[in-house]
Design an enzyme around this catalytic site. Structure first.
Site, PDB file in Angstrom:
ATOM      1  N   LEU A 276       0.819  -1.211   0.000  1.00  0.00           N
ATOM      2  CA  LEU A 276       0.000   0.000   0.000  1.00  0.00           C
ATOM      3  C   LEU A 276       0.852   1.261   0.000  1.00  0.00           C
ATOM      4  CD1 LEU A 276      -2.569   1.747   0.736  1.00  0.00           C
ATOM      5  CD2 LEU A 276      -2.115   1.101   3.116  1.00  0.00           C
TER       6      LEU A 276
ATOM      7  N   GLN B  48       0.843  -5.781  -8.218  1.00  0.00           N
ATOM      8  CA  GLN B  48       1.111  -5.961  -6.795  1.00  0.00           C
ATOM      9  C   GLN B  48      -0.052  -6.594  -6.054  1.00  0.00           C
ATOM     10  OE1 GLN B  48      -0.236  -2.227  -4.201  1.00  0.00           O
ATOM     11  NE2 GLN B  48       1.901  -2.115  -4.701  1.00  0.00           N
TER      12      GLN B  48
END
Length: 343
Positions: free
Chosen positions: A108, A267
């Site tokens: 993140l 990701q």
């Protein structure tokens, strides 16, 4: 005169002056995060916090400062909350003249790093982070999963255990994070993750602990949301990095907007290669790491990956003051607000 010694001294000084900003991901959240930033910069309330609440139609500021804890455990809340706190921290640093020479983020945290590198506008990044959290939460509702940290075994051994458990039980379990040489995080279906924990301890792991997360991040169970999230990414303007950015997906430099988009898509189901990322960042010649945001998780990992590079945290008033003193940069109108613009 020994010119070699002079050149070496100049190189050492250059390295000491180069700074990497590292941005944390999920797991760094805590109730009260960011309150110390308002003591330094009360204008953050109108600059970021209130606009973020309005953009998301969510009392994100209150959740950051007051909780409750249960709300911050919701992935769809956790992710924008950590992003917002890291963004506000970045603004405080920039407002005092502190600027990174290279940036990276853990999962993140890459979104805040991309804002710092001027690849993304912060409002676009906030919306993406919120949607990312919602999609990840939805995966867990259809295929309940979990994650666990395995400490004390090397990466190859943990990969071997995951492969064996998958063959035995037919469930997904994979290495999600290569966090440091003796710590890997596994992710997958709950039963398989539990089996990996048992086998890891049998093989001599210092410990194998379940993580309090809302979904099985960074494994193939997330592959189903890649297409939908790619559509979200396609609606956003990305720019080429203006500050060197190292991706945790590739553990290498990202030099174009297109590469940045691809990394954010990959990701979701891809491994976080944090060990390689930190080493790659260190190879840029940096003399210090600054963990920009809540928590001190990344600092601990960095100390075990590259113990020769000092690490500073910004997660409380005292540590933030130390970082600002290190930079000793006066506040200026020119630096204020840079994180929230395309500058």
């Amino acid at each position: 005169m020994d010119t070699t010694a002079i050149d070496r001294t100049a190189m050492d000084r250059t390295a000491m002056d180069r700074t990497a900003f590292l941005f944390p991901g999920q797991g760094s959240q805590r109730v009260g995060m960011g309150l110390h930033l308002l003591q330094e910069r009360p204008d953050l309330l109108d600059l970021y916090y209130r606009p973020a609440d309005e953009i998301l139609s969510l009392p994100l500021s209150t959740l950051c400062w007051e909780g409750p804890v249960e709300a911050l455990r919701d992935t769809a809340v956790t992710q924008p909350a950590v992003f917002l706190t890291s963004l506000a921290t970045l603004e405080v640093l920039r407002g005092r003249g502190a600027a990174p020479d290279v940036v990276a983020g853990h999962s993140l945290g890459e979104y805040t790093a991309l804002v710092a590198a001027d690849v993304l506008d912060w409002t676009d990044a906030l919306r993406l982070v919120r949607r990312r959290g919602e999609l990840m939460s939805a995966v867990n509702e259809s295929v309940p999963g979990s994650m666990a940290a395995v400490i004390g075994l090397d990466l190859a051994t943990v990969e071997e255990i995951c492969a064996e458990v998958t063959r035995e039980c037919g469930q997904v379990v994979e290495v999600a994070n290569d966090n440091e040489p003796a710590q890997a995080v596994v992710s997958g279906q709950a039963g398989a993750v539990a089996r990996v924990r048992e086998e890891a301890e049998r093989r001599g792991a210092t410990k194998a602990v379940a993580l309090d997360v809302g979904a099985p991040f960074h494994c193939s169970l997330m592959a189903g949301i890649e297409k939908e999230f790619a559509e979200e990414l396609s609606r956003v303007t990305f720019r080429d990095p203006r500050v060197p950015f190292v991706s945790g997906v590739t553990a290498d430099r990202v030099t174009t907007a297109g590469e940045a988009v691809d990394c954010l898509r990959r990701q979701l189901a891809g491994r976080v290669r944090w060990t390689g990322t930190v080493r790659r960042v260190a190879a840029e010649g940096v003399g210090r790491f600054v963990e920009v945001g809540p928590g001190r998780v990344l600092g601990g990992l960095c100390r075990r990956i590259t113990p020769e590079v000092p690490v500073r945290a910004t997660n409380d008033e005292r540590r933030l003051a130390q970082v600002l003193e290190d930079f000793d940069g006066p506040a200026s109108d020119e630096n204020r607000g840079r994180a929230g613009t395309a500058a």
